[in-house]
Write an enzyme that holds these catalytic residues in place. Structure first.
Site, PDB file in Angstrom:
ATOM      1  N   LEU A  33       0.819  -1.229   0.000  1.00 57.22           N
ATOM      2  CA  LEU A  33       0.000   0.000   0.000  1.00 57.22           C
ATOM      3  C   LEU A  33       0.849   1.274   0.000  1.00 57.22           C
ATOM      4  CD1 LEU A  33      -2.836  -1.075   2.519  1.00 57.22           C
ATOM      5  CD2 LEU A  33      -2.848  -1.238   0.024  1.00 57.22           C
ATOM      6  N   SER A 125      10.510  -2.649 -18.958  1.00 56.61           N
ATOM      7  CA  SER A 125      10.133  -1.368 -19.550  1.00 56.61           C
ATOM      8  C   SER A 125      10.954  -1.106 -20.806  1.00 56.61           C
ATOM      9  CB  SER A 125      10.411  -0.276 -18.520  1.00 56.61           C
ATOM     10  OG  SER A 125      10.352   0.997 -19.116  1.00 56.61           O
ATOM     11  N   TYR A 150      16.064   3.940 -11.422  1.00 58.74           N
ATOM     12  CA  TYR A 150      14.827   3.212 -11.762  1.00 58.74           C
ATOM     13  C   TYR A 150      15.050   2.360 -13.022  1.00 58.74           C
ATOM     14  CZ  TYR A 150      10.535   2.283 -14.251  1.00 58.74           C
ATOM     15  OH  TYR A 150       9.560   1.652 -14.989  1.00 58.74           O
ATOM     16  N   LYS A 154      15.295  -2.055 -13.814  1.00 61.06           N
ATOM     17  CA  LYS A 154      14.613  -2.890 -14.819  1.00 61.06           C
ATOM     18  C   LYS A 154      15.639  -3.719 -15.593  1.00 61.06           C
ATOM     19  CE  LYS A 154      10.509  -1.733 -13.702  1.00 61.06           C
ATOM     20  NZ  LYS A 154       9.716  -2.726 -12.947  1.00 61.06           N
ATOM     21  N   GLY A 298      16.930  13.565 -19.653  1.00 59.34           N
ATOM     22  CA  GLY A 298      16.757  12.107 -19.716  1.00 59.34           C
ATOM     23  C   GLY A 298      15.698  11.631 -20.694  1.00 59.34           C
TER      24      GLY A 298
HETATM   25  C1  UD1 Z   1       8.585   7.611 -18.073  1.00 64.28           C
HETATM   26  C2  UD1 Z   1       9.946   7.195 -17.677  1.00 64.28           C
HETATM   27  C3  UD1 Z   1      10.119   5.742 -17.989  1.00 64.28           C
HETATM   28  C4  UD1 Z   1       9.098   4.939 -17.231  1.00 64.28           C
HETATM   29  C5  UD1 Z   1       7.710   5.452 -17.525  1.00 64.28           C
HETATM   30  C6  UD1 Z   1       6.763   4.828 -16.541  1.00 64.28           C
HETATM   31  C7  UD1 Z   1      11.315   9.249 -17.857  1.00 64.28           C
HETATM   32  C8  UD1 Z   1      12.434   9.920 -18.593  1.00 64.28           C
HETATM   33  N1  UD1 Z   1      10.953   8.044 -18.318  1.00 64.28           N
HETATM   34  O1  UD1 Z   1       8.445   7.404 -19.478  1.00 64.28           O
HETATM   35  O2  UD1 Z   1      11.396   5.305 -17.642  1.00 64.28           O
HETATM   36  O3  UD1 Z   1       9.183   3.588 -17.583  1.00 64.28           O
HETATM   37  O4  UD1 Z   1       7.639   6.873 -17.366  1.00 64.28           O
HETATM   38  O5  UD1 Z   1       5.479   5.323 -16.702  1.00 64.28           O
HETATM   39  O6  UD1 Z   1      10.799   9.788 -16.918  1.00 64.28           O
HETATM   40  N2  UD1 Z   1       5.703  15.123 -21.068  1.00 64.28           N
HETATM   41  C9  UD1 Z   1       5.449  16.472 -21.167  1.00 64.28           C
HETATM   42  N3  UD1 Z   1       4.930  17.101 -20.074  1.00 64.28           N
HETATM   43  C10 UD1 Z   1       4.671  16.451 -18.891  1.00 64.28           C
HETATM   44  C11 UD1 Z   1       4.943  15.069 -18.809  1.00 64.28           C
HETATM   45  C12 UD1 Z   1       5.469  14.431 -19.916  1.00 64.28           C
HETATM   46  O7  UD1 Z   1       5.665  17.089 -22.200  1.00 64.28           O
HETATM   47  O8  UD1 Z   1       4.232  17.095 -17.941  1.00 64.28           O
HETATM   48  C13 UD1 Z   1       6.231  14.405 -22.252  1.00 64.28           C
HETATM   49  C14 UD1 Z   1       7.607  13.785 -22.037  1.00 64.28           C
HETATM   50  O9  UD1 Z   1       8.612  14.671 -22.392  1.00 64.28           O
HETATM   51  C15 UD1 Z   1       7.521  12.580 -22.964  1.00 64.28           C
HETATM   52  C16 UD1 Z   1       6.038  12.198 -22.982  1.00 64.28           C
HETATM   53  O10 UD1 Z   1       5.352  13.356 -22.527  1.00 64.28           O
HETATM   54  O11 UD1 Z   1       7.874  12.950 -24.251  1.00 64.28           O
HETATM   55  C17 UD1 Z   1       5.716  11.020 -22.093  1.00 64.28           C
HETATM   56  O12 UD1 Z   1       6.254  11.281 -20.807  1.00 64.28           O
HETATM   57  P1  UD1 Z   1       5.946  10.319 -19.569  1.00 64.28           P
HETATM   58  O13 UD1 Z   1       4.488  10.071 -19.475  1.00 64.28           O
HETATM   59  O14 UD1 Z   1       6.630  10.866 -18.382  1.00 64.28           O
HETATM   60  O15 UD1 Z   1       6.587   8.920 -20.008  1.00 64.28           O
HETATM   61  P2  UD1 Z   1       8.109   8.585 -20.425  1.00 64.28           P
HETATM   62  O16 UD1 Z   1       9.035   9.700 -20.166  1.00 64.28           O
HETATM   63  O17 UD1 Z   1       8.068   8.061 -21.814  1.00 64.28           O
END
Ligand code: UD1
Length: 338
Positions: A33, A125, A150, A154, A298
């Site tokens: 939890l 992942s 993280y 994986k 990143g």
């Molecule tokens: C992220 C993690 C990944 C993890 C996954 C789990 C990072 C760099 N990677 O993936 O390791 O397995 O989450 O769910 O954190 N974005 C925006 N604005 C926001 C949030 C996101 O523009 O407020 C964009 C990001 O730049 C990205 C996309 O949306 O291009 C998806 O982002 P997110 O949902 O955080 O997923 P990942 O980064 O792909």
């Protein structure tokens, strides 16, 4: 056919429990939890008409894990979700991530080694690929150095299972490399429950849509993509959950080739952040307030799956669209804010 689902009250875990129960499996959930609520049990029970067994347990407590497997000696398979998953937090608290994500895996494998035969599905992942050189990404793409503790858990998790399978032919394992899971169950009785400010795109969008956040920040618009924003493969969590059932059945039926296999689980389609925003506006019928800000450290430019192996070998294919997933996420957000 008793299946242990660790982290079964979390976002992906709860959707998998539903699909397992729908397929007639008996489910026992372990969850500490730490990032979930016991209320999720009610949602699962309301959807399936069956209450899964639940033990509140911290898998870092090895004697408790040993006792659990003694008590549930008839467990046929394990689907292991229990882990910490916030990328930023993992940079600040690496030891917590290594302990939580790897010690727990080791303790479970040690118990499985004692059994005559056992099956385990591991949540991996697409983060293991980093920025892949070739798109779409196949399972044979090289593993790139992890960007965060993280991501490293994986990669190491996969290695731990692979090495164990080499010496333990009684363990059958499948690692599923998820792309970006989003959405909620159509009943809106279970879904994603991010604590605090969401780090992932979709919960941030739906919270902004509800007025809980003022504005979405889009991280960068000068990437080398068509509209300059990053591309990801967003997969509906219900499709993802069904992939777990397919993987588990493959192991139970002995259809696996080798006792350690890896599959990409995605839709095969990449969508940019701007495309996601446009699709959200369409399904919700409202404008989303957003602004372009600096890139996030990143982030990879683009990642989407080659799903040929999952389609042909696992016999699984994603069925729901990005819009289906966004609509379900939007309905869920509205439901929990009632
Ligand atoms: C992220 C993690 C990944 C993890 C996954 C789990 C990072 C760099 N990677 O993936 O390791 O397995 O989450 O769910 O954190 N974005 C925006 N604005 C926001 C949030 C996101 O523009 O407020 C964009 C990001 O730049 C990205 C996309 O949306 O291009 C998806 O982002 P997110 O949902 O955080 O997923 P990942 O980064 O792909």
């Amino acid at each position: 056919m008793k299946i242990l689902v660790t982290g079964g009250l979390g976002f992906i875990g709860s959707h998998v429990v539903v699909e397992l129960q729908n397929e007639g499996f008996e489910v026992v959930i372990i969850d500490n939890l730490s990032n979930s609520s016991e209320d999720v049990l009610k949602g699962i029970t309301a959807i399936t008409g069956k209450q899964p067994l639940f033990e509140k347990l911290d898998l870092r407590d090895k004697p408790l894990v040993v006792d659990f497997f003694k008590k549930h000696h008839d467990i046929l398979g394990v689907i292991h979700f229990a882990a910490s998953k916030a990328v930023g937090e993992s940079v600040d608290l690496p030891l917590l991530y290594y302990e939580n994500n790897l010690n727990t895996l080791i303790y479970i494998l040690q118990e499985l080694q004692k059994k005559e035969a056992s099956n385990i599905i591991f949540s991996s992942s697409c983060t293991v690929y980093g920025q892949a050189d070739v798109l779409p990404i196949t399972e044979s793409a090289p593993i790139k150095p992890a960007e965060s503790p993280y991501g490293n858990t994986k990669q190491i998790g996969e290695e731990i299972i692979k090495d164990t399978c080499k010496v333990s032919s009684n363990i059958n394992a499948i690692a599923l490399r998820y792309f970006n899971p989003i959405g909620a169950h159509e009943s809106v009785k279970i879904g994603e429950l991010p604590i605090g400010t969401p780090q992932n795109l979709i919960p941030f969008i739906t919270q902004t849509g509800m007025g809980l956040r003022e504005q979405l920040s889009v991280f960068g618009d000068d990437y080398p993509t068509e509209d300059g924003t990053c591309i990801r493969d967003y997969i509906h969590v219900v499709d993802l959950a069904k992939a777990h059932v397919a993987a588990l059945k493959r192991l139970i039926n002995g259809d696996n080739s080798g006792n350690y296999e890896v599959f990409n689980i995605g839709t095969g389609k990449g969508s940019s952040v701007i495309e996601v925003i446009n699709a959200f506006e369409e399904v919700s019928g409202q404008k989303l307030n957003y602004k372009i800000v600096d890139k996030r450290a990143g982030d990879v430019i683009a990642a989407f799956a080659d799903t040929t192996k999952a389609n042909n070998v696992l016999g699984w294919k994603s069925e729901l669209s990005l819009k289906d997933a966004l609509l379900s996420a939007w309905k869920w957000e509205q439901e929990i804010r009632k």
